[in-house]
Design a protein around this motif. Structure first.
Motif, PDB file in Angstrom:
ATOM      1  N   UNK A  69       0.804  -1.220   0.000  1.00  0.00           N
ATOM      2  CA  UNK A  69       0.000   0.000   0.000  1.00  0.00           C
ATOM      3  C   UNK A  69       0.841   1.276   0.000  1.00  0.00           C
ATOM      4  N   UNK A  70       2.120   1.168  -0.236  1.00  0.00           N
ATOM      5  CA  UNK A  70       2.964   2.361  -0.243  1.00  0.00           C
ATOM      6  C   UNK A  70       2.702   3.234  -1.461  1.00  0.00           C
ATOM      7  N   UNK A  71       2.356   2.627  -2.582  1.00  0.00           N
ATOM      8  CA  UNK A  71       1.927   3.410  -3.743  1.00  0.00           C
ATOM      9  C   UNK A  71       3.021   3.749  -4.724  1.00  0.00           C
ATOM     10  N   UNK A  72       4.143   4.304  -4.273  1.00  0.00           N
ATOM     11  CA  UNK A  72       5.206   4.731  -5.170  1.00  0.00           C
ATOM     12  C   UNK A  72       6.401   3.789  -5.071  1.00  0.00           C
ATOM     13  N   UNK A  73       7.073   3.506  -6.179  1.00  0.00           N
ATOM     14  CA  UNK A  73       8.278   2.670  -6.111  1.00  0.00           C
ATOM     15  C   UNK A  73       9.388   3.298  -5.294  1.00  0.00           C
ATOM     16  N   UNK A  74       9.444   4.636  -5.255  1.00  0.00           N
ATOM     17  CA  UNK A  74      10.444   5.299  -4.427  1.00  0.00           C
ATOM     18  C   UNK A  74      10.185   5.041  -2.944  1.00  0.00           C
ATOM     19  N   UNK A  75       8.916   5.016  -2.536  1.00  0.00           N
ATOM     20  CA  UNK A  75       8.575   4.710  -1.148  1.00  0.00           C
ATOM     21  C   UNK A  75       8.896   3.260  -0.822  1.00  0.00           C
ATOM     22  N   UNK A  76       8.661   2.365  -1.773  1.00  0.00           N
ATOM     23  CA  UNK A  76       8.995   0.957  -1.563  1.00  0.00           C
ATOM     24  C   UNK A  76      10.494   0.772  -1.387  1.00  0.00           C
ATOM     25  N   UNK A  77      11.268   1.512  -2.153  1.00  0.00           N
ATOM     26  CA  UNK A  77      12.722   1.416  -2.037  1.00  0.00           C
ATOM     27  C   UNK A  77      13.197   1.933  -0.679  1.00  0.00           C
ATOM     28  N   UNK A  78      12.611   3.019  -0.189  1.00  0.00           N
ATOM     29  CA  UNK A  78      12.992   3.533   1.137  1.00  0.00           C
ATOM     30  C   UNK A  78      12.638   2.534   2.229  1.00  0.00           C
TER      31      UNK A  78
ATOM     32  N   UNK B 276       0.513   0.609 -11.347  1.00  0.00           N
ATOM     33  CA  UNK B 276       1.216   0.605 -12.632  1.00  0.00           C
ATOM     34  C   UNK B 276       2.352   1.607 -12.625  1.00  0.00           C
ATOM     35  N   UNK B 277       3.341   1.434 -13.514  1.00  0.00           N
ATOM     36  CA  UNK B 277       4.474   2.371 -13.571  1.00  0.00           C
ATOM     37  C   UNK B 277       4.006   3.821 -13.604  1.00  0.00           C
ATOM     38  N   UNK B 278       4.651   4.643 -12.806  1.00  0.00           N
ATOM     39  CA  UNK B 278       4.214   6.021 -12.587  1.00  0.00           C
ATOM     40  C   UNK B 278       4.857   6.973 -13.602  1.00  0.00           C
ATOM     41  N   UNK B 279       4.037   7.835 -14.184  1.00  0.00           N
ATOM     42  CA  UNK B 279       4.524   8.878 -15.077  1.00  0.00           C
ATOM     43  C   UNK B 279       5.053  10.043 -14.250  1.00  0.00           C
ATOM     44  N   UNK B 280       6.317  10.394 -14.468  1.00  0.00           N
ATOM     45  CA  UNK B 280       6.914  11.532 -13.766  1.00  0.00           C
ATOM     46  C   UNK B 280       6.692  12.828 -14.526  1.00  0.00           C
TER      47      UNK B 280
ATOM     48  N   UNK C 196       2.721  16.801 -10.218  1.00  0.00           N
ATOM     49  CA  UNK C 196       3.808  16.548  -9.262  1.00  0.00           C
ATOM     50  C   UNK C 196       3.299  16.309  -7.848  1.00  0.00           C
ATOM     51  N   UNK C 197       4.003  15.473  -7.125  1.00  0.00           N
ATOM     52  CA  UNK C 197       3.731  15.203  -5.718  1.00  0.00           C
ATOM     53  C   UNK C 197       5.022  15.447  -4.943  1.00  0.00           C
ATOM     54  N   UNK C 198       4.936  15.828  -3.657  1.00  0.00           N
ATOM     55  CA  UNK C 198       6.157  16.144  -2.899  1.00  0.00           C
ATOM     56  C   UNK C 198       7.172  15.008  -2.878  1.00  0.00           C
ATOM     57  N   UNK C 199       6.705  13.753  -2.823  1.00  0.00           N
ATOM     58  CA  UNK C 199       7.631  12.629  -2.744  1.00  0.00           C
ATOM     59  C   UNK C 199       8.516  12.509  -3.974  1.00  0.00           C
ATOM     60  N   UNK C 200       8.074  13.075  -5.111  1.00  0.00           N
ATOM     61  CA  UNK C 200       8.836  12.957  -6.355  1.00  0.00           C
ATOM     62  C   UNK C 200       9.442  14.283  -6.794  1.00  0.00           C
ATOM     63  N   UNK C 201       9.461  15.260  -5.912  1.00  0.00           N
ATOM     64  CA  UNK C 201       9.980  16.584  -6.280  1.00  0.00           C
ATOM     65  C   UNK C 201      11.455  16.515  -6.658  1.00  0.00           C
ATOM     66  N   UNK C 202      12.242  15.759  -5.905  1.00  0.00           N
ATOM     67  CA  UNK C 202      13.676  15.663  -6.201  1.00  0.00           C
ATOM     68  C   UNK C 202      13.917  14.991  -7.549  1.00  0.00           C
ATOM     69  N   UNK C 203      13.144  13.938  -7.850  1.00  0.00           N
ATOM     70  CA  UNK C 203      13.287  13.253  -9.136  1.00  0.00           C
ATOM     71  C   UNK C 203      12.899  14.173 -10.284  1.00  0.00           C
ATOM     72  N   UNK C 204      11.849  14.969 -10.107  1.00  0.00           N
ATOM     73  CA  UNK C 204      11.436  15.904 -11.153  1.00  0.00           C
ATOM     74  C   UNK C 204      12.497  16.972 -11.391  1.00  0.00           C
ATOM     75  N   UNK C 205      13.111  17.489 -10.318  1.00  0.00           N
ATOM     76  CA  UNK C 205      14.173  18.483 -10.489  1.00  0.00           C
ATOM     77  C   UNK C 205      15.365  17.877 -11.223  1.00  0.00           C
ATOM     78  N   UNK C 206      15.696  16.625 -10.882  1.00  0.00           N
ATOM     79  CA  UNK C 206      16.826  15.965 -11.541  1.00  0.00           C
ATOM     80  C   UNK C 206      16.551  15.781 -13.029  1.00  0.00           C
ATOM     81  N   UNK C 207      15.313  15.371 -13.364  1.00  0.00           N
ATOM     82  CA  UNK C 207      14.961  15.188 -14.769  1.00  0.00           C
ATOM     83  C   UNK C 207      14.956  16.520 -15.511  1.00  0.00           C
ATOM     84  N   UNK C 208      14.485  17.578 -14.857  1.00  0.00           N
ATOM     85  CA  UNK C 208      14.436  18.879 -15.505  1.00  0.00           C
ATOM     86  C   UNK C 208      15.797  19.481 -15.775  1.00  0.00           C
TER      87      UNK C 208
END
Length: 447
Positions: free
Chosen positions: A63-72, A98-102, A123-135
């Motif tokens: 029920x974590x929802x995001x693969x980044x949360x699962x990894x943590x 399903x795989x998440x669109x960033x 965007x969601x706060x949990x993926x803010x760092x990943x979005x900045x890196x991609x940008x």
């Protein structure tokens, strides 16, 4: 130091005895009372009973929802890592989430070189760092014209051109902390194809695709040679920095040049929309080429009205836009008739885009010329549309539409939209050797 009880205190009737400190060892003949251990609270016991149950722990992780949360969560201890990285659990997690669109990389033909920008999608706060890196990833490419040919599971197939128009092909990982980039060879030269007649003209068509899962240094190249009398298709795979022919197929099948680059590759079959309102299907395992009819009533009248989508092993999807209608068809993988299309969804764009102030729908010959499909996600879960000078993201499942970019006169025209998905499956750190499975030991990963 030893602790011994003191006599009753005059100001603490019935209270638990206090403890005095004496030099160690205590005086001769004096009994020492050991303090009782702290009581175990009900909350701590409940937490222990839940997290100590493997079945309940797996349900919590699911029920974590995001693969980044699962990894943590997998970094908490060896036991959590073992459950989170289990292949059976990974398949369950993907089925539920399903795989998440960033976001998406958008290219416009501004100036002498295409302009490339990253657009975060919802965007969601949990993926803010990943979005900045991609940008910020393509900041290192400034000064070079850059084109993104394909995007798959957090990786990009990129070509850069310098001032002398020399090109460099790269497989990039914009979401990795180090921004992994590997320079790879360009596509192979056209293969020699025996022609039926000496005066026959042969035209080559290339398609480049990233695999679902690899080491970040490989990609596929489909080379198709077609003429008025025959069609030949070769599948190349880049292995150890050398091109290897994996399969080929040929048929006495005339094929007109495609109207647009509507192609799809699912690791075993290659699909391409032709100018004859048919889909060329190349089955590499059987080395066969066939033709698939479009769904009834669907015509490829202009570029951008049809797009194909992978079905995760369940066949393919076809998305078609006609006026203000978006139709989604599915053709099963094991269907007896390869052209047996089933209409699985229908969306009125006027309704879902009502909040975007796009109420005027000009029509030319019954076909909307102002709505084009830019790209479609796997299983037709989402679609990017170019509508009246704007780029619109539409979530098919939730029926929610967002205007993500407004084209400007400086942009001239929209060249491409490449979705960037989160890396899947997550890259888990290796388990530490010599550590018991029940022991809580910190898993190490690169920063």
């Amino acid at each position: 130091m030893a602790l011994i009880p003191e006599g009753p205190s005059p100001c603490s009737s019935g209270a638990a005895p206090a403890y005095l400190k004496f030099p160690n060892p205590p005086p001769h003949g004096m009994e020492v009372e050991t303090p009782p251990p702290p009581p175990v609270t009900a909350a701590a016991a409940a937490i222990s009973s839940v997290l100590g149950d493997d079945d309940l722990l797996r349900e919590i992780l699911l029920r974590l929802g995001l693969p980044t949360s699962l990894l943590r969560a997998a970094l908490v201890c060896r036991r959590w890592l073992r459950h989170a990285s289990d292949p059976t659990f990974i398949r369950r997690f993907r089925a539920v989430h399903p795989p998440r669109l960033l976001g998406a990389y958008l290219a416009t033909s501004a100036g002498l070189a295409p302009r490339l920008r990253f657009l975060p999608i919802r965007p969601v706060p949990e993926l803010a760092a990943a979005a900045r890196r991609a940008g910020a990833f393509f900041d290192a490419f400034k000064g070079s014209a850059t084109s993104v040919y394909d995007s798959r599971s957090g990786r990009l197939l990129v070509t850069t051109f310098d001032d002398r128009h020399d090109s460099t092909r790269q497989v990039c990982g914009p979401l990795s902390p180090a921004g992994n980039t590997a320079v790879v060879p360009p596509p192979p030269p056209p293969p020699p194809i025996q022609l039926t007649n000496d005066d026959e003209c042969l035209i080559y068509h290339y398609g480049e695709f990233l695999p679902d899962d690899d080491d970040g240094r490989s990609y596929f190249c489909v080379v198709m040679g077609y003429s008025e009398l025959q069609t030949t298709v070769y599948l190349y795979e880049l292995q150890d920095m050398s091109w290897v022919v994996r399969a080929s197929a040929a048929a006495q099948l005339p094929l007109l040049p495609p109207r647009s680059r509507v192609m799809l590759f699912d690791n075993s079959k290659f699909y391409m929309l032709s100018a004859t309102n048919k889909i060329l299907v190349c089955d590499f395992p059987s080395s066969s080429i066939s033709v698939m009819e479009l769904p009834n009533g669907v015509l490829n009248k202009h570029g951008g009205c049809i797009m194909l989508s992978r079905g995760d092993g369940s066949g393919i999807f076809l998305v078609h836009v006609k006026e203000s209608q978006l139709q989604i068809f599915h053709c099963g993988k094991d269907s007896d008739n390869p052209g047996n299309w089933l209409l699985v969804d229908y969306i009125c764009l006027r309704q879902v885009c009502a909040n975007l102030d796009m109420t005027t729908w000009p029509s030319v010959d019954g076909q909307s010329a102002s709505v084009k499909i830019c790209t479609v996600g796997d299983n037709a879960r989402f679609v990017f549309l170019e509508m009246f000078g704007a780029v619109v993201f539409l979530d098919i499942t939730s029926r929610q539409a967002d205007k993500v970019y407004q084209l400007t006169p400086e942009d001239k025209e929209l060249v491409s939209v490449r979705p960037l998905m989160l890396i899947w499956p997550p890259v888990f750190p290796p388990m530490k050797e010599g550590c018991d499975q029940k022991e809580s030991c910190t898993a190490q990963t690169a920063a």
